[in-house]
Design a protein around this motif. Structure first.
Motif, PDB file in Angstrom:
ATOM      1  N   ASN A  58       0.818  -1.207   0.000  1.00 31.19           N
ATOM      2  CA  ASN A  58       0.000   0.000   0.000  1.00 31.19           C
ATOM      3  C   ASN A  58       0.851   1.255   0.000  1.00 31.19           C
ATOM      4  OD1 ASN A  58      -2.799  -1.241   0.556  1.00 31.19           O
ATOM      5  ND2 ASN A  58      -1.567  -2.059   2.244  1.00 31.19           N
ATOM      6  N   LYS A  75      -5.234   5.622   2.092  1.00 30.77           N
ATOM      7  CA  LYS A  75      -4.389   4.456   1.867  1.00 30.77           C
ATOM      8  C   LYS A  75      -4.876   3.746   0.609  1.00 30.77           C
ATOM      9  CE  LYS A  75      -2.658   1.775   5.083  1.00 30.77           C
ATOM     10  NZ  LYS A  75      -2.488   0.751   6.149  1.00 30.77           N
ATOM     11  N   PRO A  77      -3.979   0.765  -2.547  1.00 30.20           N
ATOM     12  CA  PRO A  77      -3.158  -0.409  -2.858  1.00 30.20           C
ATOM     13  C   PRO A  77      -2.131  -0.107  -3.943  1.00 30.20           C
ATOM     14  CG  PRO A  77      -5.304  -0.603  -3.897  1.00 30.20           C
ATOM     15  CD  PRO A  77      -5.367   0.626  -3.033  1.00 30.20           C
TER      16      PRO A  77
END
Length: 492
Positions: A58, A75, A77
């Protein structure tokens, strides 16, 4: 200054090198693999501060306002970036960031724009023409991301500007200009840059002597680029490059004349002035010239039998990163200097201008098994590079230098010594082994060190300034020395 500063520290019961925790935020980063990256940067239009921290899975984005209060976070990926590094960033007009990821060969660049409001992202990619060009350097300016490249065969420099999901290429042609070495032999621009690779200098920031001793230097200013060429020891050939008009203007600044074919010289551009240094075994000149008028503002000469009365440190000799040795004789300094890549590095804080003058060089030599560094039991080759055929090589470094300081009237001064912010940061990093993924940025009138603390699993933001503050946290007998360490550290 190193010796003076150490004496000064003995009068302090304890010293804190101007460090203040501004913020901390819990992050659980998996510290392994290629995608461990951290950047703390400023949106120069809004003065918001962004933190980008990534691991193999991430990327975490933290957004702070101009008062450094956390206002947003995201956040996202990381996909298909296993073999790529985070190489830069830009900000769009809507205030959202774009991050740029690339392989080491820059063949493909992935631009990922992150929309913090909707917590989404968009991926674009750019194919770099690596068959025809090679990357000289990358940099950020005015919220844009740039790649400076050199055409393999043509006398051009290419600049790619990335912003708002687009990329613009500008080509700067140097074919109309003449390049001659000290023997008046003609050189092509491509040949010149191949023999003297361009080094990008951080304008207004610290630059090591190893960087500033390069013969071709590239400075990024607000509205233009400046390329200085010191391949001919008799002069500095300068090009002003306008990004807006794409015009190239040439200027030439002659060096002080020394009647010796074995002279060494170089220059450093700083705040609309060109600092030039030239020397041989018997004398050295330092000239400060107005960049626009080419007029000499100050000129200083030192002979081998004279004391350098304007230096604020001893002469230092450093080999292979070991503790510098001090000496006092000018003729010894000039003897060493004449055999090195001469250079000077200039930095200004709120009060004065600091100058380091000297020389530095790195030599790659075949590794010998018959020295004290080889361990026959582990067969370790410390910091070894490899020649063709797989044979290891050692990098040997040497530098000789001294420090001086000028006020705004270009007069040498010797004020009470205090560490600069970069010294404080360097010392803090030396004694805090759990700090990793550090990133340094200039913000307002101080510096911010952002880093990941492996022990507490937090991103921490610390403020560093010039000078001392009292605290019981640090033993003064273990404190580092002057700003010279800053100029020499992080050579590349």
């Amino acid at each position: 200054m190193k010796k003076i500063l150490l004496c000064l520290l003995l009068f302090y019961k304890s010293i804190l090198f101007s460090q203040t925790i501004l913020n901390s935020y819990p992050l659980d980063l998996k510290i392994s693999g290629i995608n461990n990256e951290l950047l703390n940067v400023e949106n120069v239009k809004t003065h918001e501060v962004f933190v980008f921290a990534s691991d193999n899975e991430n990327i975490s984005i933290l957004k702070y306002n101009a008062s450094l209060f956390l206002t947003d976070q995201y956040k996202a990926p990381i996909k298909n970036l296993d073999d790529k590094h985070l190489i830069g960033y830009s900000f769009s007009e809507d205030g959202n960031p774009t991050l740029y990821w690339s392989r080491l060969d820059f063949s493909y660049i992935f631009a990922i724009k992150y929309y913090l409001e909707s917590k989404t992202f968009k991926v674009l990619n750019f194919s770099f023409p690596s068959a025809d060009q090679y990357v000289v350097d990358i940099f950020q300016k005015n919220n844009s991301f740039y790649i400076l490249s050199k055409d393999v065969s043509k006398p051009t420099l290419n600049v790619y500007a990335f912003k708002n999901g687009t990329v613009e290429e500008k080509i700067f042609d140097f074919s109309p200009f003449t390049f001659q070495d000290k023997s008046t032999h003609l050189l092509t621009f491509t040949q010149l840059i191949k023999e003297n690779p361009i080094e990008k200098i951080e304008a207004g920031d610290y630059n090591s002597l190893y960087k500033s001793a390069k013969k071709s230097k590239f400075y990024v200013l607000d509205d233009k680029f400046i390329l200085t060429l010191d391949y001919n020891p008799k002069k500095t050939q300068v090009f002003e490059i306008s990004m807006e008009s794409e015009e190239i203007k040439e200027k030439n600044f002659t060096q002080s004349i020394i009647q010796n074919p074995k002279i060494v010289s170089n220059s450093f551009y700083h705040q609309n002035k060109l600092y030039q240094i030239t020397a041989d075994k018997s004398q050295m000149f330092l000239d400060i010239k107005d960049f626009n008028s080419n007029q000499t503002i100050k000129s200083f000469k030192v002979s081998k039998d004279e004391n350098v009365n304007f230096k604020i440190s001893p002469f230092f000799l450093e080999r292979d990163g070991a503790k510098p040795k001090e000496f006092e004789k000018t003729n010894v300094f000039l003897q060493h200097l004449s055999k090195l890549d001469i250079g000077l590095s200039v930095f200004k804080n709120d009060q004065n201008t600091f100058i380091m003058l000297g020389g530095a060089s790195e030599i790659e030599k075949p590794f010998s098994m018959f020295n004290n560094f080889y361990d026959p039991f582990t067969q370790d080759f410390p910091e070894a590079n490899f020649y063709q055929g797989g044979y290891p090589a050692e990098i040997h470094s040497k530098s000789v230098y001294f420090e001086t300081e000028l006020n705004d009237n270009h007069e040498f001064v010797n004020p009470e010594p205090q560490p600069l912010a970069i010294d404080n940061i360097s010392y803090f990093l030396d004694i805090n082994k759990k700090v990793t993924l550090q990133s340094i940025m200039k913000f307002k009138d101080y510096y911010i060190l952002g880093y990941y603390d492996k022990g507490t699993k937090q991103y921490i933001m610390r403020k560093f300034q010039d000078g001392f503050e009292t605290d019981d946290a640090i033993d003064p007998l273990n404190t580092p020395s002057s700003f010279s360490k800053s100029f020499l550290k992080n050579r590349h």
